[in-house]
Design a protein around this motif. Structure first.
Motif, PDB file in Angstrom:
ATOM      1  N   ARG A  86       0.840  -1.213   0.000  1.00 37.41           N
ATOM      2  CA  ARG A  86       0.000   0.000   0.000  1.00 37.41           C
ATOM      3  C   ARG A  86       0.866   1.251   0.000  1.00 37.41           C
ATOM      4  N   ARG A  89       2.338   1.687  -3.426  1.00 37.20           N
ATOM      5  CA  ARG A  89       1.289   2.107  -4.351  1.00 37.20           C
ATOM      6  C   ARG A  89       0.992   3.589  -4.166  1.00 37.20           C
ATOM      7  N   ASN A  90       0.857   4.019  -2.922  1.00 35.88           N
ATOM      8  CA  ASN A  90       0.589   5.433  -2.647  1.00 35.88           C
ATOM      9  C   ASN A  90       1.751   6.306  -3.106  1.00 35.88           C
ATOM     10  N   PHE A  93       1.649   6.469  -6.864  1.00 40.21           N
ATOM     11  CA  PHE A  93       0.531   7.295  -7.289  1.00 40.21           C
ATOM     12  C   PHE A  93       0.860   8.780  -7.094  1.00 40.21           C
TER      13      PHE A  93
END
Length: 102
Positions: A86, A89-90, A93
């Protein structure tokens, strides 16, 4: 088989040496000794089986505790991996968003 042979030999020797009364006494004594040996072996086997049951139960408990600890460890490791995924991914992003806004 040797116990039977020795018992029969004792009875025969007692019969020759002391007559029928001694032979009967030897037969009864030998039978009692044989029964005692069989009983002792049976109780020994029962005690051994009980000990093996206790050891098996203790081993099962140990294995169950180890499995429980392993499952907890695996769950903690999986949670850390998911947290890292996570976070990556953050991070990707955010980097992607900043790359398009410039």
């Amino acid at each position: 088989m040797t116990e039977r042979n020795s018992l029969a030999q004792e009875v025969g020797a007692a019969l020759r040496d002391h007559g029928i009364t001694a032979a009967i006494t030897a037969l009864i004594g030998g039978t009692i000794a044989l029964l005692a040996a069989v009983s002792r072996r049976a109780f020994t086997n029962d005690a051994m089986l009980a000990r093996l049951d206790r050891e098996l139960l203790a081993e099962r408990d140990r294995v169950d505790r180890q499995r429980s600890e392993d499952r907890k460890s695996d769950a903690d490791r999986l949670e850390r991996i998911e947290t890292d995924i996570r976070a990556m991914r953050n991070l990707m992003f955010d980097a992607f968003q900043r790359g398009h806004s410039d």
